[in-house]
Motif scaffolding. Sequence first.
Motif, PDB file in Angstrom:
ATOM      1  N   VAL A   9       5.039   2.954  -8.375  1.00 36.59           N
ATOM      2  CA  VAL A   9       5.284   3.364  -6.996  1.00 36.59           C
ATOM      3  C   VAL A   9       6.703   2.983  -6.621  1.00 36.59           C
ATOM      4  N   VAL A  10       7.457   3.975  -6.162  1.00 35.87           N
ATOM      5  CA  VAL A  10       8.854   3.769  -5.776  1.00 35.87           C
ATOM      6  C   VAL A  10       8.902   3.582  -4.264  1.00 35.87           C
ATOM      7  N   TRP A  11       9.552   2.518  -3.820  1.00 40.00           N
ATOM      8  CA  TRP A  11       9.551   2.169  -2.395  1.00 40.00           C
ATOM      9  C   TRP A  11      10.778   2.762  -1.702  1.00 40.00           C
ATOM     10  N   HIS A  12      10.758   4.088  -1.521  1.00 37.31           N
ATOM     11  CA  HIS A  12      11.818   4.750  -0.764  1.00 37.31           C
ATOM     12  C   HIS A  12      11.745   4.302   0.688  1.00 37.31           C
TER      13      HIS A  12
ATOM     14  N   LYS B 198       0.843  -1.198   0.000  1.00 34.52           N
ATOM     15  CA  LYS B 198       0.000   0.000   0.000  1.00 34.52           C
ATOM     16  C   LYS B 198       0.880   1.250   0.000  1.00 34.52           C
ATOM     17  N   TYR B 199       0.364   2.277  -0.678  1.00 34.43           N
ATOM     18  CA  TYR B 199       1.058   3.553  -0.721  1.00 34.43           C
ATOM     19  C   TYR B 199       0.029   4.665  -0.611  1.00 34.43           C
ATOM     20  N   ARG B 200       0.324   5.675   0.204  1.00 36.54           N
ATOM     21  CA  ARG B 200      -0.608   6.792   0.416  1.00 36.54           C
ATOM     22  C   ARG B 200      -0.053   8.057  -0.217  1.00 36.54           C
ATOM     23  N   VAL B 201      -0.879   8.699  -1.056  1.00 35.78           N
ATOM     24  CA  VAL B 201      -0.529   9.982  -1.669  1.00 35.78           C
ATOM     25  C   VAL B 201      -1.302  11.077  -0.941  1.00 35.78           C
ATOM     26  N   GLU B 202      -0.587  12.024  -0.367  1.00 35.53           N
ATOM     27  CA  GLU B 202      -1.204  13.160   0.309  1.00 35.53           C
ATOM     28  C   GLU B 202      -0.954  14.411  -0.517  1.00 35.53           C
ATOM     29  N   ALA B 203      -2.026  14.966  -1.077  1.00 37.12           N
ATOM     30  CA  ALA B 203      -1.923  16.160  -1.913  1.00 37.12           C
ATOM     31  C   ALA B 203      -2.981  17.162  -1.480  1.00 37.12           C
ATOM     32  N   GLU B 204      -2.842  18.413  -1.919  1.00 36.61           N
ATOM     33  CA  GLU B 204      -3.748  19.469  -1.488  1.00 36.61           C
ATOM     34  C   GLU B 204      -5.183  19.188  -1.911  1.00 36.61           C
ATOM     35  N   TRP B 205      -5.374  18.565  -3.082  1.00 35.43           N
ATOM     36  CA  TRP B 205      -6.731  18.370  -3.602  1.00 35.43           C
ATOM     37  C   TRP B 205      -7.378  17.092  -3.060  1.00 35.43           C
ATOM     38  N   GLU B 206      -6.577  16.114  -2.633  1.00 38.86           N
ATOM     39  CA  GLU B 206      -7.150  14.897  -2.071  1.00 38.86           C
ATOM     40  C   GLU B 206      -6.044  14.020  -1.507  1.00 38.86           C
TER      41      GLU B 206
ATOM     42  N   SER C 246      -5.108   9.999  -1.231  1.00 38.04           N
ATOM     43  CA  SER C 246      -5.494   8.753  -1.899  1.00 38.04           C
ATOM     44  C   SER C 246      -4.637   7.605  -1.385  1.00 38.04           C
ATOM     45  N   ASP C 247      -5.285   6.461  -1.185  1.00 33.62           N
ATOM     46  CA  ASP C 247      -4.585   5.237  -0.808  1.00 33.62           C
ATOM     47  C   ASP C 247      -4.575   4.291  -2.002  1.00 33.62           C
ATOM     48  N   TYR C 248      -3.399   3.866  -2.397  1.00 34.11           N
ATOM     49  CA  TYR C 248      -3.257   2.918  -3.494  1.00 34.11           C
ATOM     50  C   TYR C 248      -2.838   1.559  -2.932  1.00 34.11           C
ATOM     51  N   GLU C 249      -3.527   0.514  -3.372  1.00 31.74           N
ATOM     52  CA  GLU C 249      -3.087  -0.848  -3.059  1.00 31.74           C
ATOM     53  C   GLU C 249      -2.496  -1.426  -4.336  1.00 31.74           C
ATOM     54  N   VAL C 250      -1.212  -1.656  -4.321  1.00 29.75           N
ATOM     55  CA  VAL C 250      -0.500  -2.148  -5.496  1.00 29.75           C
ATOM     56  C   VAL C 250      -0.456  -3.670  -5.415  1.00 29.75           C
TER      57      VAL C 250
END
Length: 336
Positions: free
Chosen positions: A329-332, A289-297, A299-303
């Motif tokens: 999705v890059v896993w830093h 799973k990866y979570r994108v936090e942006a000003e407009w929304e 989002s949680d992505y399940e890869v």
Amino acid sequence: MPFPILRTPFVVLSEIISLLEPNELVTTSFCSKNLTRLLKGHFRQRKPSQWKLFMLDYDFIGYVRIVKSTGPTTTAMMAKHISELAGVEHKPNELLFSAESPVMYFVDRVWGTKLIVDYVTDLFNLDVYGLYIDINGFWALDWINNRQKKMLGGIALAKNIKNDCYGDQIMCLLSDYVLRNGRFSDWLFIEDNFSDNFRFNGKLGPAGSLLISPSSHWVTIDNLMNFDFINMGIRGSRLSYSDLNSFLRHWRAGGSPRLACLQVKFEMDTEFEDFDEGLEVVETNEVRKYRVEAEWEDSDYEVQGGYSIQRMDGVKATINCDLREFLMVVWHTDRN
């Protein structure tokens, strides 16, 4: 019986002010010069650090909006052209109060927008954090850069409802100006606002998030490689399978090192053939799973499964792709 607010102890007064919404505070400030000074003094002692101030300038209206960490967005003040009051005689620069917020009407609406932004930023002791403009509002970029030292957090370039009045050449020049001169630290949101002939050969970023929606017909593979963002969402893309292979080679060799999530949604069905052998892409069944936090929304992505690719320095990424979408999705280790 009138409430003696000017003789209220400061501790009690601070509690009263904290209960009011930004639009109510602006309205209150117009009651008297003493109240204006009182509110300014309060916010210089207790700056509302959890508030973000947004300026919006469109062809027909200007806004100042406040976003608080908790609670809805509030329109603190509005500027409209005097023609909005057609049929009734009114004085220039007239102030009226609506249920939503104070509204000022101006013969020169751009000048009026500057005035209300100056008024609200001074009242609350805040800089402008976010700027929302259409193609008529490019003047606001230079104006904000000259009026405050702090860089904008983000810029949203919205679609102009009167695009038909511009020729392609003017649209291209204005769009290019906005992209080259917009300074921001956190995010950039570009709505479909460009002519079919628009091309951009500059760089964007570094910043946190980029969203181009609903169409990114102008974004080439060279553009994508020159965008420096952590999260990128590209909608209505015309990039090809071979373009994305080129981007993966660029990334694997160390390009776009800050990238954490790239989502490309295609304008038309795009067939994905085998990846280039040199990329050493392998299939995987891993679910992450990866979570994108942006000003407009947010989002949680399940890869789920897809392909795994590894950069030269050992950092791995997962790729999912189908006819209409490419997700990487890059896993830093310090972010995921």
